[in-house]
Design a protein around this motif. Structure first.
Motif, PDB file in Angstrom:
ATOM      1  N   SER A  52       4.834  44.225  -1.131  1.00  0.00           N
ATOM      2  CA  SER A  52       5.177  45.302  -2.063  1.00  0.00           C
ATOM      3  C   SER A  52       6.673  45.596  -2.015  1.00  0.00           C
ATOM      4  CB  SER A  52       4.407  46.578  -1.724  1.00  0.00           C
ATOM      5  OG  SER A  52       3.022  46.353  -1.744  1.00  0.00           O
ATOM      6  N   LEU A  56       9.257  44.994  -4.976  1.00  0.00           N
ATOM      7  CA  LEU A  56       9.989  46.145  -5.513  1.00  0.00           C
ATOM      8  C   LEU A  56      11.481  45.855  -5.525  1.00  0.00           C
ATOM      9  CD1 LEU A  56      10.308  49.029  -6.441  1.00  0.00           C
ATOM     10  CD2 LEU A  56      10.196  49.753  -4.052  1.00  0.00           C
ATOM     11  N   ARG A 124       3.119  43.046 -13.390  1.00  0.00           N
ATOM     12  CA  ARG A 124       4.422  42.365 -13.398  1.00  0.00           C
ATOM     13  C   ARG A 124       4.380  41.018 -12.706  1.00  0.00           C
ATOM     14  NH1 ARG A 124       8.575  47.302 -14.010  1.00  0.00           N
ATOM     15  NH2 ARG A 124       6.977  48.799 -14.502  1.00  0.00           N
TER      16      ARG A 124
ATOM     17  N   TRP B  48       4.523  52.999 -17.659  1.00  0.00           N
ATOM     18  CA  TRP B  48       3.448  52.625 -16.749  1.00  0.00           C
ATOM     19  C   TRP B  48       4.043  52.467 -15.370  1.00  0.00           C
ATOM     20  CZ3 TRP B  48      -1.421  52.616 -18.823  1.00  0.00           C
ATOM     21  CH2 TRP B  48      -2.446  52.441 -17.902  1.00  0.00           C
ATOM     22  N   PRO B  49       3.376  53.077 -14.379  1.00  0.00           N
ATOM     23  CA  PRO B  49       3.952  53.040 -13.032  1.00  0.00           C
ATOM     24  C   PRO B  49       4.120  51.624 -12.498  1.00  0.00           C
ATOM     25  CG  PRO B  49       1.735  53.993 -13.017  1.00  0.00           C
ATOM     26  CD  PRO B  49       2.154  53.867 -14.437  1.00  0.00           C
ATOM     27  N   ASN B  50       5.132  51.430 -11.736  1.00  0.00           N
ATOM     28  CA  ASN B  50       5.392  50.154 -11.091  1.00  0.00           C
ATOM     29  C   ASN B  50       4.499  50.049  -9.855  1.00  0.00           C
ATOM     30  OD1 ASN B  50       6.475  48.421  -9.037  1.00  0.00           O
ATOM     31  ND2 ASN B  50       8.263  48.156 -10.353  1.00  0.00           N
ATOM     32  N   GLN B  51       3.633  49.065  -9.921  1.00  0.00           N
ATOM     33  CA  GLN B  51       2.631  48.912  -8.860  1.00  0.00           C
ATOM     34  C   GLN B  51       3.278  48.654  -7.497  1.00  0.00           C
ATOM     35  OE1 GLN B  51      -0.603  50.007  -8.202  1.00  0.00           O
ATOM     36  NE2 GLN B  51      -0.729  49.334 -10.314  1.00  0.00           N
ATOM     37  N   SER B  52       4.280  47.819  -7.485  1.00  0.00           N
ATOM     38  CA  SER B  52       4.918  47.505  -6.207  1.00  0.00           C
ATOM     39  C   SER B  52       5.466  48.767  -5.565  1.00  0.00           C
ATOM     40  CB  SER B  52       6.053  46.506  -6.414  1.00  0.00           C
ATOM     41  OG  SER B  52       5.582  45.339  -7.024  1.00  0.00           O
ATOM     42  N   ALA B  53       6.082  49.588  -6.383  1.00  0.00           N
ATOM     43  CA  ALA B  53       6.691  50.800  -5.847  1.00  0.00           C
ATOM     44  C   ALA B  53       5.646  51.760  -5.301  1.00  0.00           C
ATOM     45  CB  ALA B  53       7.524  51.485  -6.928  1.00  0.00           C
ATOM     46  N   ARG B  54       4.581  51.949  -6.062  1.00  0.00           N
ATOM     47  CA  ARG B  54       3.589  52.902  -5.546  1.00  0.00           C
ATOM     48  C   ARG B  54       2.877  52.347  -4.333  1.00  0.00           C
ATOM     49  NH1 ARG B  54      -0.714  53.432 -10.431  1.00  0.00           N
ATOM     50  NH2 ARG B  54      -0.706  55.551  -9.621  1.00  0.00           N
ATOM     51  N   ASP B  55       2.663  51.031  -4.319  1.00  0.00           N
ATOM     52  CA  ASP B  55       2.025  50.449  -3.154  1.00  0.00           C
ATOM     53  C   ASP B  55       2.920  50.588  -1.927  1.00  0.00           C
ATOM     54  OD1 ASP B  55      -0.081  49.799  -4.732  1.00  0.00           O
ATOM     55  OD2 ASP B  55       0.406  47.681  -4.910  1.00  0.00           O
ATOM     56  N   LEU B  56       4.203  50.383  -2.163  1.00  0.00           N
ATOM     57  CA  LEU B  56       5.143  50.493  -1.052  1.00  0.00           C
ATOM     58  C   LEU B  56       5.171  51.921  -0.524  1.00  0.00           C
ATOM     59  CD1 LEU B  56       7.406  49.520   0.764  1.00  0.00           C
ATOM     60  CD2 LEU B  56       9.005  49.935  -1.108  1.00  0.00           C
ATOM     61  N   ALA B  61      -1.970  48.512  -1.074  1.00  0.00           N
ATOM     62  CA  ALA B  61      -1.877  47.822  -2.350  1.00  0.00           C
ATOM     63  C   ALA B  61      -3.107  48.106  -3.210  1.00  0.00           C
ATOM     64  CB  ALA B  61      -1.736  46.326  -2.122  1.00  0.00           C
ATOM     65  N   TYR B  98      -7.451  48.663 -10.154  1.00  0.00           N
ATOM     66  CA  TYR B  98      -7.148  47.700  -9.095  1.00  0.00           C
ATOM     67  C   TYR B  98      -7.050  46.311  -9.703  1.00  0.00           C
ATOM     68  CZ  TYR B  98      -8.039  51.048  -5.341  1.00  0.00           C
ATOM     69  OH  TYR B  98      -7.968  52.107  -4.490  1.00  0.00           O
ATOM     70  N   GLU B  99      -6.480  45.400  -8.929  1.00  0.00           N
ATOM     71  CA  GLU B  99      -6.446  44.021  -9.361  1.00  0.00           C
ATOM     72  C   GLU B  99      -7.277  43.202  -8.389  1.00  0.00           C
ATOM     73  OE1 GLU B  99      -5.433  43.293 -12.133  1.00  0.00           O
ATOM     74  OE2 GLU B  99      -4.142  44.974 -12.637  1.00  0.00           O
ATOM     75  N   ALA B 123      -1.033  40.376   1.750  1.00  0.00           N
ATOM     76  CA  ALA B 123      -1.379  41.059   0.501  1.00  0.00           C
ATOM     77  C   ALA B 123      -1.685  42.533   0.738  1.00  0.00           C
ATOM     78  CB  ALA B 123      -2.564  40.370  -0.149  1.00  0.00           C
ATOM     79  N   ARG B 124      -2.051  42.873   1.965  1.00  0.00           N
ATOM     80  CA  ARG B 124      -2.434  44.252   2.305  1.00  0.00           C
ATOM     81  C   ARG B 124      -3.353  44.875   1.265  1.00  0.00           C
ATOM     82  NH1 ARG B 124       2.473  46.115   6.113  1.00  0.00           N
ATOM     83  NH2 ARG B 124       3.332  44.034   6.310  1.00  0.00           N
TER      84      ARG B 124
END
Lengths: 343, 343
Positions: A52, A56, A124, B48-56, B61, B98-99, B123-124
DNA sequence: AAACTTTTTGACAGCGTTGTCAACAATTCG
DNA sequence: CGAATTGTTGACAACGCTGTCAAAAAGTTT
């Protein structure tokens, strides 16, 4: 569970986090001695970068998205297709540190363009692999192109300029199959066409004609019956062909589902395959090998195609340099039991 | 392509980014008027929120990992199983944001524990769905448990305490099938057992015995032949049973691959199904419906099981509260053409 | 209306990485 | 040997979001 961060590694190795980052990312410009120190610290701490965080920071996800037509939406027995595509993509993902995100969708759904836009914005991914028959729909292709994310189309009917495509040589191998049937002595080789929307499949008809010509056989409208890729349409076409007074000695169907249907109908009509009738298909679905007689067909290189496509999307490969154009992966003739010498 | 960030939304809506975050995450404690303002801004900017950022930031994840036995590693015709599992997981992923990350692996590989550890560390994922037969291997279960990531096992043979499991009622439905065959007048119902390592399948043998007893039929070792889930073992077992002087009038196989083999062998021996022999299987593989006669079997609720399992791993569902225990999803009898009255 | 309680909101510090750019070290050259 | 060049390293600011906690606003009670 390891919780080591890049900071821990940097501290242990006695270098800055940036240097650790360089080692992890295999960047050049790190002295061997330094690299070794860092690698030792990484091993010691059992460190693995947080995906992540790197995604990012680098504003790109280590993700490949595979988009395909949802077979469960129509009870198609074509799950083998999907599985093979997944295999191909997975091979590259594994070796390049990417993950695979799968996204089956229904092309009949008007919302599908929007759905894909949202998917791409959210996940993304580094790239999208768009499988046939989805790759034929301008609506879908445009939606993906609009996001600016790199993508590769698999077996689309028509090639748009400026886009990357991996296709198979439908026309050539259909000709090959036709020549093979002709070489067995068949003079009346019938053809069952595929769904008109599925362009790759329609190329096979051209190949059939090529094959006839190359074998010195005349083409006749009488020997062509329309199908739509479904088992049912195959049955109908087979009935039409086999109830004639002068029936063909070989039937070549544009896909395996229809070919299997032909064998089924022949069985019901008491026509022996391959003794009295040779049957050939295209695709090499799982069922092809399981029925009796096992179906002669052409194995589509789905897995290899998916692999090539994914390589184009993954950073750091020679394939990813290709700006556009078409890569062709050839299909392979699989001769089994359903074809034999003309009676 | 949208590049709007939470800051843009906050600015347009005239609130702080934290408030936007609250709206996006559906947290409570936001006044309706404020929520509306924010939602308007979100719609306007197509944010749309950035998934990487929110996961971080949230250190988790939005990912569910589905781990299953790689069918391509053994040319199993069981890709239908995988597809159905994927369907179930995907349904929940879609509805909960989720993905799905898929990870086929080979349980024969000694490295598989390590492989999964690395996968999870990298992948956490929020959780792991572990499909049978992988869910039976202590080595694999331990490796996943060691990471601390929540996981659910599908159809494991034995249930370990403190773990979550989704299983089907193998024993009960096998008894039901047996009773059904008995109700058709069959007195000699044979059984082909499954692979001993595949525990869920072995429960079916117990169900077979239950069913006999419930129908007032005697159990006889003579009527039981060992198989190992493969088509080949089904053929061998069928030969053994059908070459006897007094052959059974019904054969119930612990899985469909073997049942299909029985039908094939019966055909070769000139035994009419279902006229002279009834055949039943378990699983409802794709092929079951495609062969002739279509196979009577039990549809396994793979897709529903995967769905339930995923719900347990996804945040914010009632299912995710379950600390441990087993959820049972019942299989469903599918009566087709391969079974009929005893001759 | 003051004092309190509850609800709603925002400031700010991370989360663990990469990109930029400047600093420093080693090497080469005149 | 000093200067110029090339190779290596590190400081620091993003990346876009969530968690914590305190401040502000609104509602309640006396």
């Amino acid at each position: 569970m390891s919780k080591a961060t890049i900071n821990d590694v940097a501290r242990i190795a006695g270098v800055s986090i940036k240097t650790v980052s360089r080692v992890v990312n295999r960047e050049s410009g790190v002295r061997d001695a330094t690299r070794e120190k860092v690698e030792k610290a990484i091993a010691e701490l059992n460190y693995w970068p947080n995906q992540s965080a790197r995604d990012l920071a680098a504003s790109r996800a280590h993700l490949i998205c595979l988009v395909y037509d949802d077979p469960s939406a129509y009870q198609l027995p074509s799950s083998g297709y999907v599985i093979r595509l997944q295999e191909g993509v997975l091979r590259v993902c594994r070796s390049h540190g990417y993950e695979l995100l799968i996204h089956p969708c229904n092309y009949r759904d008007k919302q599908v363009g929007e759905e894909l836009r949202v998917l791409i914005q959210r996940a993304r991914p580094a790239g999208v692999v768009l499988a046939a028959p989805l790759s034929n729909f301008p609506r879908i292709v445009k939606a993906i192109a609009a996001t600016g994310t790199p993508f590769v189309r698999l077996s689309p009917g028509q090639k748009l300029s400026g886009q990357r495509v991996v296709a198979t040589n439908d026309r050539e191998f259909a000709a090959e199959m036709t020549r093979y049937l002709a070489s067995l002595g068949h003079k009346h080789i019938a053809f069952i066409t595929g769904h008109p929307k599925h362009k790759a499949v329609s190329h096979r008809f051209d190949g059939y004609r090529d094959g006839l010509e190359q074998s010195g056989l005349p083409f006749s409208e009488q020997l062509v019956v329309a199908g739509d890729n479904s088992f049912g349409s195959g049955e109908a076409a087979a009935m039409k062909l086999l109830k004639r007074k002068r029936r063909p000695s070989a039937i070549f169907a544009a896909n395996d589902d229809m070919a299997v249907a032909v064998i089924r109908v022949a069985g019901r009509l008491g026509i022996n395959v391959p003794g009295q009738l040779s049957v050939a298909g295209c695709d090499d679905i799982t069922l092809a090998e399981q029925i009796h007689p096992a179906l002669t067909t052409i194995r589509q290189p789905f897995s290899t195609m998916a692999e090539k496509a994914t390589l184009m999307l993954v950073k750091g490969t020679t394939e990813s340099e290709l700006p556009e154009g078409t890569t062709v992966v050839p299909g392979k003739l699989r001769i089994r039991e359903s074809t034999g010498p003309a009676p």
